[in-house]
Design a protein around this motif. Structure first.
Motif, PDB file in Angstrom:
ATOM      1  N   UNK A 100      16.848   0.865  -9.000  1.00 41.47           N
ATOM      2  CA  UNK A 100      17.547   2.144  -8.888  1.00 41.47           C
ATOM      3  C   UNK A 100      18.322   2.184  -7.580  1.00 41.47           C
ATOM      4  N   UNK A 101      19.604   2.513  -7.665  1.00 45.17           N
ATOM      5  CA  UNK A 101      20.447   2.679  -6.490  1.00 45.17           C
ATOM      6  C   UNK A 101      20.709   4.170  -6.336  1.00 45.17           C
ATOM      7  N   UNK A 102      20.106   4.784  -5.331  1.00 46.60           N
ATOM      8  CA  UNK A 102      20.179   6.238  -5.206  1.00 46.60           C
ATOM      9  C   UNK A 102      21.589   6.730  -4.917  1.00 46.60           C
ATOM     10  N   UNK A 103      22.381   5.940  -4.229  1.00 45.69           N
ATOM     11  CA  UNK A 103      23.760   6.353  -3.967  1.00 45.69           C
ATOM     12  C   UNK A 103      24.528   6.486  -5.274  1.00 45.69           C
ATOM     13  N   UNK A 104      24.348   5.509  -6.147  1.00 49.97           N
ATOM     14  CA  UNK A 104      25.023   5.532  -7.445  1.00 49.97           C
ATOM     15  C   UNK A 104      24.461   6.640  -8.321  1.00 49.97           C
ATOM     16  N   UNK A 105      23.152   6.746  -8.373  1.00 50.88           N
ATOM     17  CA  UNK A 105      22.558   7.786  -9.207  1.00 50.88           C
ATOM     18  C   UNK A 105      22.941   9.181  -8.714  1.00 50.88           C
ATOM     19  N   UNK A 106      23.012   9.367  -7.394  1.00 54.49           N
ATOM     20  CA  UNK A 106      23.412  10.675  -6.866  1.00 54.49           C
ATOM     21  C   UNK A 106      24.846  11.016  -7.259  1.00 54.49           C
ATOM     22  N   UNK A 107      25.704   9.998  -7.351  1.00 54.37           N
ATOM     23  CA  UNK A 107      27.063  10.237  -7.832  1.00 54.37           C
ATOM     24  C   UNK A 107      27.025  10.721  -9.278  1.00 54.37           C
ATOM     25  N   UNK A 108      26.224  10.054 -10.090  1.00 58.19           N
ATOM     26  CA  UNK A 108      26.112  10.439 -11.500  1.00 58.19           C
ATOM     27  C   UNK A 108      25.607  11.872 -11.638  1.00 58.19           C
ATOM     28  N   UNK A 109      24.506  12.167 -10.977  1.00 53.67           N
ATOM     29  CA  UNK A 109      23.892  13.475 -11.206  1.00 53.67           C
ATOM     30  C   UNK A 109      24.601  14.613 -10.489  1.00 53.67           C
ATOM     31  N   UNK A 110      25.602  14.295  -9.677  1.00 52.41           N
ATOM     32  CA  UNK A 110      26.398  15.356  -9.046  1.00 52.41           C
ATOM     33  C   UNK A 110      27.181  16.151 -10.092  1.00 52.41           C
TER      34      UNK A 110
END
Length: 235
Positions: free
Chosen positions: A125-135
């Motif tokens: 899991x890459x939190x930077x990428x996931x945070x972009x998605x869930x924004x």
């Protein structure tokens, strides 16, 4: 109309009890194998698949998908066959979860939660990428429009920074199915519960304890195709 928190998504206590009692979530150990796919990792973390993530057979994978989320076995056959093509176990009838790291089979660029292969770790899991998605997920539920826009944003971001970016036809279908999948599994195909989707991606856990229950009827390919088409139509 937004999905309310309620009746339709709340659970049958007997099913939840089965999932929690017989398939408790447990974080993987340092020796357990995991994949770029949060669903397969979740199934291993719950013990629907071998918790080691090793030597998984087609029968085990198809059975785990049916038992955990009520995916019709006919839908699971294609991805299972693809998974076996990545096998490095020495037995072509089994695979380890980390075998799925191979680029261009199941794993692809512009993941909703993983880095592209060219940058190294395409599995965790890459939190930077996931945070972009869930924004893109502002409320208690995620609409098809929000899910579709999150997917498009990831494709654009990946293409902008990855000099080897590629999303071939098969990869595009996988990308659409991944988004359609969480809309169906954690909602009704039109909207999904945001908190359940977050738990799934961030903890690699099926949110049984929060009220999730599998669909009452098996998830069929027709449903996946229908929702994937709606996601693809998001501008």
């Amino acid at each position: 109309m937004r999905l309310s928190l309620p009746a339709a998504l709340c659970l049958a206590s007997t099913v939840a009890s089965f999932a929690v009692d017989d398939h408790p979530w447990r974080a993987p150990s340092s020796s357990d194998h995991r994949s770029p796919c949060p669903l397969l990792n979740s199934l291993a973390n719950h013990g629907f698949l071998p918790r080691s993530g090793r030597n998984i057979t087609s029968e085990e994978l198809i059975g785990a998908l049916s038992a955990s989320i009520n995916l019709d076995p006919s839908v699971a056959e294609g991805p299972t066959a693809l998974a076996l093509t990545t096998s490095k176990t020495g037995n072509p009838d089994t695979f380890d979860l980390d075998n799925l790291d191979q680029h261009g089979v199941i794993e692809h660029d512009a993941s909703l939660s993983r880095a592209d292969t060219v940058f190294g770790d395409n599995s965790s899991l890459n939190l930077t990428i996931w945070n972009e998605t869930k924004s893109f997920f502002d409320g208690e539920t995620i609409s098809v429009s929000e899910a579709g826009k999150a997917r498009i944003a990831r494709i654009r971001s990946s293409a902008a920074i990855n000099p080897q970016f590629s999303l071939l036809e098969g990869d595009q279908q996988s990308s659409l199915f991944e988004t359609a999948f969480y809309l169906i599994v954690f909602g009704n195909g039109t909207e999904a519960r945001t908190s359940w989707v977050n738990i799934f991606f961030e903890q690699e856990r099926l949110p049984y304890a929060e009220g999730y229950t599998p669909a009452a009827t098996p998830i069929m390919i027709e449903t996946l195709l229908d929702v994937a088409g709606k996601v693809a139509a998001v501008p």
